[in-house]
Design a protein around this motif. Structure first.
Motif, PDB file in Angstrom:
ATOM      1  N   ILE A  13      63.502 -30.488  -7.764  1.00  0.00           N
ATOM      2  CA  ILE A  13      62.881 -31.723  -7.290  1.00  0.00           C
ATOM      3  C   ILE A  13      61.850 -32.188  -8.310  1.00  0.00           C
ATOM      4  CG2 ILE A  13      61.569 -32.830  -5.437  1.00  0.00           C
ATOM      5  CD1 ILE A  13      62.534 -30.612  -3.579  1.00  0.00           C
ATOM      6  N   CYS A  14      61.956 -33.429  -8.739  1.00  0.00           N
ATOM      7  CA  CYS A  14      60.976 -34.034  -9.648  1.00  0.00           C
ATOM      8  C   CYS A  14      60.440 -35.294  -8.982  1.00  0.00           C
ATOM      9  CB  CYS A  14      61.610 -34.387 -10.987  1.00  0.00           C
ATOM     10  SG  CYS A  14      62.188 -32.971 -11.938  1.00  0.00           S
ATOM     11  N   SER A  15      59.123 -35.435  -8.948  1.00  0.00           N
ATOM     12  CA  SER A  15      58.534 -36.615  -8.326  1.00  0.00           C
ATOM     13  C   SER A  15      57.390 -37.144  -9.172  1.00  0.00           C
ATOM     14  CB  SER A  15      58.030 -36.297  -6.911  1.00  0.00           C
ATOM     15  OG  SER A  15      56.970 -35.363  -6.952  1.00  0.00           O
ATOM     16  N   LEU A  16      57.243 -38.454  -9.154  1.00  0.00           N
ATOM     17  CA  LEU A  16      56.172 -39.141  -9.873  1.00  0.00           C
ATOM     18  C   LEU A  16      55.625 -40.231  -8.971  1.00  0.00           C
ATOM     19  CD1 LEU A  16      54.603 -39.670 -12.545  1.00  0.00           C
ATOM     20  CD2 LEU A  16      56.417 -41.299 -13.129  1.00  0.00           C
ATOM     21  N   SER A  17      54.298 -40.280  -8.822  1.00  0.00           N
ATOM     22  CA  SER A  17      53.703 -41.307  -7.965  1.00  0.00           C
ATOM     23  C   SER A  17      52.406 -41.821  -8.570  1.00  0.00           C
ATOM     24  CB  SER A  17      53.443 -40.755  -6.562  1.00  0.00           C
ATOM     25  OG  SER A  17      52.494 -39.715  -6.599  1.00  0.00           O
ATOM     26  N   ALA A  18      52.136 -43.088  -8.347  1.00  0.00           N
ATOM     27  CA  ALA A  18      50.882 -43.724  -8.748  1.00  0.00           C
ATOM     28  C   ALA A  18      50.112 -44.082  -7.484  1.00  0.00           C
ATOM     29  CB  ALA A  18      51.145 -44.970  -9.580  1.00  0.00           C
ATOM     30  N   SER A  19      48.784 -44.022  -7.559  1.00  0.00           N
ATOM     31  CA  SER A  19      47.991 -44.247  -6.348  1.00  0.00           C
ATOM     32  C   SER A  19      46.745 -45.070  -6.645  1.00  0.00           C
ATOM     33  CB  SER A  19      47.586 -42.913  -5.714  1.00  0.00           C
ATOM     34  OG  SER A  19      46.797 -42.151  -6.602  1.00  0.00           O
ATOM     35  N   LEU A  20      46.214 -45.647  -5.585  1.00  0.00           N
ATOM     36  CA  LEU A  20      44.974 -46.416  -5.623  1.00  0.00           C
ATOM     37  C   LEU A  20      44.067 -45.908  -4.518  1.00  0.00           C
ATOM     38  CD1 LEU A  20      43.396 -48.949  -6.725  1.00  0.00           C
ATOM     39  CD2 LEU A  20      44.487 -50.232  -4.866  1.00  0.00           C
ATOM     40  N   ALA A  21      42.787 -45.726  -4.815  1.00  0.00           N
ATOM     41  CA  ALA A  21      41.830 -45.225  -3.822  1.00  0.00           C
ATOM     42  C   ALA A  21      40.561 -46.062  -3.848  1.00  0.00           C
ATOM     43  CB  ALA A  21      41.489 -43.758  -4.094  1.00  0.00           C
ATOM     44  N   HIS A  22      39.948 -46.195  -2.693  1.00  0.00           N
ATOM     45  CA  HIS A  22      38.644 -46.858  -2.602  1.00  0.00           C
ATOM     46  C   HIS A  22      37.909 -46.288  -1.399  1.00  0.00           C
ATOM     47  CE1 HIS A  22      39.591 -49.530   0.878  1.00  0.00           C
ATOM     48  NE2 HIS A  22      40.822 -49.394   0.430  1.00  0.00           N
ATOM     49  N   ASN A  23      36.575 -46.418  -1.376  1.00  0.00           N
ATOM     50  CA  ASN A  23      35.820 -45.889  -0.247  1.00  0.00           C
ATOM     51  C   ASN A  23      34.788 -46.891   0.242  1.00  0.00           C
ATOM     52  OD1 ASN A  23      33.174 -45.303  -1.637  1.00  0.00           O
ATOM     53  ND2 ASN A  23      34.518 -43.998  -2.876  1.00  0.00           N
ATOM     54  N   LEU A  24      34.403 -46.702   1.487  1.00  0.00           N
ATOM     55  CA  LEU A  24      33.430 -47.560   2.143  1.00  0.00           C
ATOM     56  C   LEU A  24      32.265 -46.724   2.649  1.00  0.00           C
ATOM     57  CD1 LEU A  24      35.889 -49.659   4.348  1.00  0.00           C
ATOM     58  CD2 LEU A  24      34.938 -50.309   2.114  1.00  0.00           C
ATOM     59  N   ARG A  25      31.081 -47.229   2.527  1.00  0.00           N
ATOM     60  CA  ARG A  25      29.906 -46.549   3.058  1.00  0.00           C
ATOM     61  C   ARG A  25      29.759 -46.901   4.532  1.00  0.00           C
ATOM     62  NH1 ARG A  25      23.979 -46.727   0.176  1.00  0.00           N
ATOM     63  NH2 ARG A  25      22.886 -45.327   1.612  1.00  0.00           N
ATOM     64  N   ILE A  26      29.720 -45.861   5.400  1.00  0.00           N
ATOM     65  CA  ILE A  26      29.647 -46.132   6.832  1.00  0.00           C
ATOM     66  C   ILE A  26      28.300 -45.721   7.429  1.00  0.00           C
ATOM     67  CG2 ILE A  26      32.128 -46.001   7.156  1.00  0.00           C
ATOM     68  CD1 ILE A  26      31.853 -43.169   8.108  1.00  0.00           C
ATOM     69  N   SER A  27      27.470 -45.015   6.661  1.00  0.00           N
ATOM     70  CA  SER A  27      26.099 -44.713   7.065  1.00  0.00           C
ATOM     71  C   SER A  27      25.310 -44.393   5.798  1.00  0.00           C
ATOM     72  CB  SER A  27      26.053 -43.546   8.058  1.00  0.00           C
ATOM     73  OG  SER A  27      26.337 -42.331   7.424  1.00  0.00           O
ATOM     74  N   MET A  28      24.076 -43.949   5.964  1.00  0.00           N
ATOM     75  CA  MET A  28      23.245 -43.684   4.801  1.00  0.00           C
ATOM     76  C   MET A  28      23.842 -42.629   3.874  1.00  0.00           C
ATOM     77  SD  MET A  28      20.688 -45.684   4.656  1.00  0.00           S
ATOM     78  CE  MET A  28      19.663 -44.803   3.472  1.00  0.00           C
ATOM     79  N   GLN A  29      24.548 -41.614   4.441  1.00  0.00           N
ATOM     80  CA  GLN A  29      25.053 -40.529   3.617  1.00  0.00           C
ATOM     81  C   GLN A  29      26.523 -40.198   3.869  1.00  0.00           C
ATOM     82  OE1 GLN A  29      22.197 -37.260   2.542  1.00  0.00           O
ATOM     83  NE2 GLN A  29      21.336 -37.753   4.526  1.00  0.00           N
ATOM     84  N   SER A  30      27.239 -41.051   4.563  1.00  0.00           N
ATOM     85  CA  SER A  30      28.639 -40.769   4.861  1.00  0.00           C
ATOM     86  C   SER A  30      29.534 -41.905   4.378  1.00  0.00           C
ATOM     87  CB  SER A  30      28.840 -40.538   6.353  1.00  0.00           C
ATOM     88  OG  SER A  30      28.475 -41.679   7.093  1.00  0.00           O
ATOM     89  N   TYR A  31      30.739 -41.523   3.951  1.00  0.00           N
ATOM     90  CA  TYR A  31      31.679 -42.475   3.374  1.00  0.00           C
ATOM     91  C   TYR A  31      33.076 -42.205   3.905  1.00  0.00           C
ATOM     92  CZ  TYR A  31      28.005 -43.586   0.025  1.00  0.00           C
ATOM     93  OH  TYR A  31      26.823 -43.968  -0.550  1.00  0.00           O
ATOM     94  N   LEU A  32      33.876 -43.272   3.961  1.00  0.00           N
ATOM     95  CA  LEU A  32      35.266 -43.183   4.385  1.00  0.00           C
ATOM     96  C   LEU A  32      36.138 -43.740   3.277  1.00  0.00           C
ATOM     97  CD1 LEU A  32      37.013 -42.329   6.817  1.00  0.00           C
ATOM     98  CD2 LEU A  32      36.953 -44.728   7.561  1.00  0.00           C
ATOM     99  N   SER A  33      37.092 -42.926   2.827  1.00  0.00           N
ATOM    100  CA  SER A  33      37.947 -43.301   1.712  1.00  0.00           C
ATOM    101  C   SER A  33      39.371 -43.557   2.186  1.00  0.00           C
ATOM    102  CB  SER A  33      37.938 -42.187   0.658  1.00  0.00           C
ATOM    103  OG  SER A  33      38.873 -42.458  -0.366  1.00  0.00           O
ATOM    104  N   PHE A  34      40.046 -44.500   1.519  1.00  0.00           N
ATOM    105  CA  PHE A  34      41.432 -44.824   1.808  1.00  0.00           C
ATOM    106  C   PHE A  34      42.244 -44.734   0.524  1.00  0.00           C
ATOM    107  CE2 PHE A  34      38.762 -47.052   4.832  1.00  0.00           C
ATOM    108  CZ  PHE A  34      39.358 -46.761   6.048  1.00  0.00           C
ATOM    109  N   GLY A  35      43.473 -44.240   0.644  1.00  0.00           N
ATOM    110  CA  GLY A  35      44.325 -44.107  -0.524  1.00  0.00           C
ATOM    111  C   GLY A  35      45.751 -44.529  -0.232  1.00  0.00           C
ATOM    112  N   TYR A  36      46.408 -45.098  -1.261  1.00  0.00           N
ATOM    113  CA  TYR A  36      47.772 -45.589  -1.118  1.00  0.00           C
ATOM    114  C   TYR A  36      48.545 -45.181  -2.367  1.00  0.00           C
ATOM    115  CZ  TYR A  36      44.450 -48.628   1.268  1.00  0.00           C
ATOM    116  OH  TYR A  36      43.383 -49.096   1.983  1.00  0.00           O
ATOM    117  N   GLY A  37      49.750 -44.689  -2.178  1.00  0.00           N
ATOM    118  CA  GLY A  37      50.543 -44.260  -3.312  1.00  0.00           C
ATOM    119  C   GLY A  37      51.989 -44.662  -3.172  1.00  0.00           C
ATOM    120  N   ILE A  38      52.638 -44.899  -4.292  1.00  0.00           N
ATOM    121  CA  ILE A  38      54.057 -45.221  -4.318  1.00  0.00           C
ATOM    122  C   ILE A  38      54.676 -44.541  -5.524  1.00  0.00           C
ATOM    123  CG2 ILE A  38      53.718 -47.378  -5.615  1.00  0.00           C
ATOM    124  CD1 ILE A  38      56.081 -48.537  -4.004  1.00  0.00           C
ATOM    125  N   GLY A  39      55.902 -44.074  -5.366  1.00  0.00           N
ATOM    126  CA  GLY A  39      56.542 -43.373  -6.465  1.00  0.00           C
ATOM    127  C   GLY A  39      58.018 -43.175  -6.192  1.00  0.00           C
TER     128      GLY A  39
END
Length: 300
Positions: free
Chosen positions: A72-98
């Motif tokens: 099995i050989c696989s190749l994928s590219a992805s994009l990630a970003h995060n949002l600040r939801i409080s003074m010290q906590s963050y929520l990140s989202f990621g999307y990939g296709i390959g």
């Protein structure tokens, strides 16, 4: 896709790398069930680069897996970003296709005669793959959920192989020189089967796998870890921070299960950081990631 109880979320969850303020290169090699003929082997590489002055990042993942007759050989590219939801906590989202290419070496099949081989089987398949991930982190706890799905078409029928990976853990400093981190991993994947008789079910899922581990970082230099995969294996790992930007790791998996799971496995990992100042094109990283130092223990 990841070593037993060793958190390698960069290969699975496209949101995981989002909290890095530096470019990283990770390499993984795993030799599973040593001593068994045609035992599984896995080779992987992951590249991630933050985009300056934003909370965006791009990644690239390459995996090659050899399992008996199957490659099995696989190749994928992805994009990630995060949002600040409080003074010290963050929520990140990621999307990939390959894409994923699966092939079988039919010439290595041992059969009494040709009647034992089903020639209607597609011995080579190619299909797109998709990744989705979410990851929460604050200075003390983290949790992530990701889905990896491969789709394709075989014998005029559409098929898909979905999988789910969940990870959660905590991060605590016990003393000036000792940092403590427990983790829990849950995996649930659909299994791919070559159907040669009608008696074989079309849908089959691997039983959920649970990994519970604890890790200690000593003097900011050495990670010592041990973990337990219920009824399957126990793992001992060590990771050396050879330099501030280079880390080398080794894992030994002691098989404690039945069948093939009584055999041992080995894994080696390398991680390299590229200077964050250069990675951000000369911009001040503090303007982008003021939380980077708080989350550095996510990436052991």
């Amino acid at each position: 896709m990841h070593c037993q109880s060793v958190v390698k979320q960069e290969y699975l969850n496209p949101a995981y790398n989002s909290f890095k303020d530096y470019t990283s290169v990770n390499i993984l090699a795993r030799n599973q069930w040593g001593g068994v003929d045609n035992h599984p082997r896995l080779y992987g590489a992951n590249f991630y680069m933050p985009i300056h002055l934003s909370r965006l990042g791009v990644g690239l993942t390459l995996l090659k897996e050899e399992i008996g007759l199957r490659n099995i050989c696989s190749l994928s590219a992805s994009l990630a970003h995060n949002l600040r939801i409080s003074m010290q906590s963050y929520l990140s989202f990621g999307y990939g296709i390959g894409a994923e290419l699966t092939s079988y070496d039919r010439d290595r099949i041992v059969a009494m005669n040709d009647n034992y081989l089903n020639y209607d089987i597609d011995w080579t398949t190619f299909g797109p793959s998709f990744k989705l991930g979410v990851f929460y982190a604050d200075p003390h706890i983290f949790a992530g959920l990701s889905s990896n799905t491969v789709t394709g078409r075989s014998n005029d029928k559409n098929w898909y192989l979905p999988g789910l990976d969940f990870v959660c853990g905590a991060m605590y400093r016990l003393s000036r020189s000792v940092f403590f981190r427990p983790d829990l991993i849950i995996k649930y994947y659909r299994n791919e089967k070559v159907v040669v008789t009608e008696s074989v079910p079309a849908d089959s899922y691997v039983p959920p796998v649970f990994d519970l581990s604890v890790s200690f970082l000593l003097d900011e230099r050495v990670w010592l870890s041990t973990s337990h995969r219920f009824n399957l294996a126990h793992t001992f790992s060590v990771d050396f921070l050879i330099a501030s930007d280079f880390q080398l790791g080794y894992s030994f998996e002691l098989g404690i299960g039945e069948g093939l799971n009584q055999f041992n496995s080995h894994a080696i990992s390398l991680s390299y950081k590229i200077n964050s100042g250069k990675a951000l094109g000369g911009f001040q990283k503090r303007g982008r990631y003021i939380h980077g130092d708080k989350f550095k223990y996510l990436y052991r």
